[in-house]
Design a protein around this motif. Structure first.
Motif, PDB file in Angstrom:
ATOM      1  N   CYS A  45      -0.029   2.612 -42.044  1.00 25.29           N
ATOM      2  CA  CYS A  45      -0.391   1.567 -41.405  1.00 25.29           C
ATOM      3  C   CYS A  45      -1.590   0.800 -41.936  1.00 25.29           C
ATOM      4  CB  CYS A  45      -0.986   1.715 -39.767  1.00 25.29           C
ATOM      5  SG  CYS A  45      -2.842   2.850 -40.063  1.00 25.29           S
ATOM      6  N   GLY A  46      -1.971   1.129 -43.135  1.00 25.29           N
ATOM      7  CA  GLY A  46      -3.193   0.540 -43.714  1.00 25.29           C
ATOM      8  C   GLY A  46      -4.157  -0.060 -42.703  1.00 25.29           C
ATOM      9  N   SER A  47      -4.462  -1.313 -42.758  1.00 28.93           N
ATOM     10  CA  SER A  47      -5.666  -1.715 -42.089  1.00 28.93           C
ATOM     11  C   SER A  47      -4.991  -2.471 -40.539  1.00 28.93           C
ATOM     12  CB  SER A  47      -6.369  -2.901 -42.688  1.00 28.93           C
ATOM     13  OG  SER A  47      -5.502  -3.865 -43.117  1.00 28.93           O
ATOM     14  N   GLY A  48      -3.769  -2.142 -40.083  1.00 28.76           N
ATOM     15  CA  GLY A  48      -3.377  -2.487 -39.000  1.00 28.76           C
ATOM     16  C   GLY A  48      -2.503  -3.835 -38.801  1.00 28.76           C
ATOM     17  N   ALA A  80     -10.727  -3.564 -37.953  1.00 27.71           N
ATOM     18  CA  ALA A  80     -10.272  -5.116 -38.230  1.00 27.71           C
ATOM     19  C   ALA A  80      -9.527  -5.354 -36.930  1.00 27.71           C
ATOM     20  CB  ALA A  80      -8.963  -5.107 -39.393  1.00 27.71           C
ATOM     21  N   LEU A  81      -8.637  -4.297 -36.039  1.00 26.51           N
ATOM     22  CA  LEU A  81      -8.182  -4.758 -34.837  1.00 26.51           C
ATOM     23  C   LEU A  81      -9.260  -4.929 -33.920  1.00 26.51           C
ATOM     24  CD1 LEU A  81      -5.442  -1.759 -35.054  1.00 26.51           C
ATOM     25  CD2 LEU A  81      -5.104  -4.375 -34.848  1.00 26.51           C
ATOM     26  N   SER A  82     -10.463  -4.158 -33.689  1.00 27.66           N
ATOM     27  CA  SER A  82     -11.343  -4.653 -32.826  1.00 27.66           C
ATOM     28  C   SER A  82     -11.919  -6.126 -32.851  1.00 27.66           C
ATOM     29  CB  SER A  82     -12.621  -3.654 -32.905  1.00 27.66           C
ATOM     30  OG  SER A  82     -12.151  -2.247 -32.587  1.00 27.66           O
ATOM     31  N   ALA A  83     -11.894  -6.508 -34.079  1.00 28.19           N
ATOM     32  CA  ALA A  83     -12.551  -7.614 -34.489  1.00 28.19           C
ATOM     33  C   ALA A  83     -11.384  -8.966 -34.019  1.00 28.19           C
ATOM     34  CB  ALA A  83     -12.988  -7.983 -35.779  1.00 28.19           C
TER      35      ALA A  83
END
Length: 279
Positions: A45-48, A80-83
């Motif tokens: 998934c890496g950084s999503g 990153a997903l939260s941001a």
């Protein structure tokens, strides 16, 4: 596989999202258009980035399992997903629950070595198994195992940005083809999942799912990079290209040094997207 720099993944994400094949994405969306919920497993998934690209075309209630071997990338994905989301909360079992464009997205993060049992991360019945920029780094044997596991679960399979061996540079130089041949050889070295399929990966994916009775669609998804918009990405891509070529010892030092000295203003990198669905 591990060791991918989150900064590199962030740099390439806009180009990745632009390059995705629109016809295959529409076909994937149509497959699930009448569904209210969907469960997704994202490999490597890496950084999503793959979740961020797909969220808007999938049903409103989504449950994702993000799988990577590198704990730093899983942490980067969570951040990153939260941001990215309009809101992000954590529930009791450490899942991340995101709200984005009217969609509720539950995300579970799993560290797993994909050389081990695939069933442990695929679960019993995912609706969709997906990945991005991944399978050219995996061996034909891994692709066979993965396809078999997906087919056994009757899941839809969708992967994007699998490198297919095409590389063009602007300005063009006489050594370009020589370097591309060496780079493609380097791509077939072991990246952690056995000797990699490299540019042959799209063909292996299509073959394995067709053997399993799936309907397979393929589409081009090339990076079309141009300065000034993509100047930093082009520079990083050219440097990585040259470094990989140097490791092969297939190009003499003088030729490689001359190629490195060129200021590249554009690049086309060929990719293939693959959508495989139960008949």
């Amino acid at each position: 596989m591990s060791g991918f720099d989150p900064a590199w993944l962030a740099l390439r994400e806009p180009a990745d999202h632009r390059a995705r094949n629109g016809e295959l994405a529409a076909a994937l969306a149509a497959r699930f258009t009448l569904r209210e919920t969907i469960s997704v497993v994202d490999l490597g998934c890496g950084s999503g980035s793959n979740l961020r690209a797909l969220a808007d075309i999938l049903p409103r209630s989504q449950s994702w399992t993000l799988v990577d071997y590198d704990p730093a990338l899983l942490a980067a994905a969570r951040a990153a997903l939260s941001a990215w989301a309009e809101s992000a909360t954590t529930d009791g079992d450490d899942r991340l629950v995101l709200s984005v464009n009217g969609r509720s997205i539950s995300v579970r993060f799993v560290r797993h070595d994909l050389n081990d049992d695939l069933g442990a991360v695929l679960g019993e019945a995912p609706d969709l198994v997906t990945a991005a920029a991944f399978f050219d780094l995996a061996s034909p044997e891994f692709i066979r195992r993965l396809a078999q596991a997906v087919i056994e679960r009757n899941a839809v399979f969708y992967t994007v940005l699998t490198y297919n061996g095409i590389q063009h540079w602007t300005p063009r130089r006489p050594a370009d083809n020589q370097l591309t041949a060496a780079f493609n050889r380097h791509q077939m070295s072991d990246k952690g999942l056995g000797p990699s399929a490299g540019p042959t990966a799209p063909a292996h994916l299509a073959d394995q799912f067709r053997i399993g009775g799936y309907s397979v669609q393929e589409g081009d998804s090339p990076w079309q990079l141009a300065s000034p918009r993509d100047a930093q990405l082009i520079a990083e891509l050219a440097a990585g290209h040259a470094n990989a070529v140097a490791e092969t010892k297939m190009v003499d030092d003088k030729t490689l040094t001359g190629w490195r000295a060129v200021r590249h203003t554009g690049a086309e990198t060929g990719h293939t997207d693959t959508l495989a669905m139960p008949a």
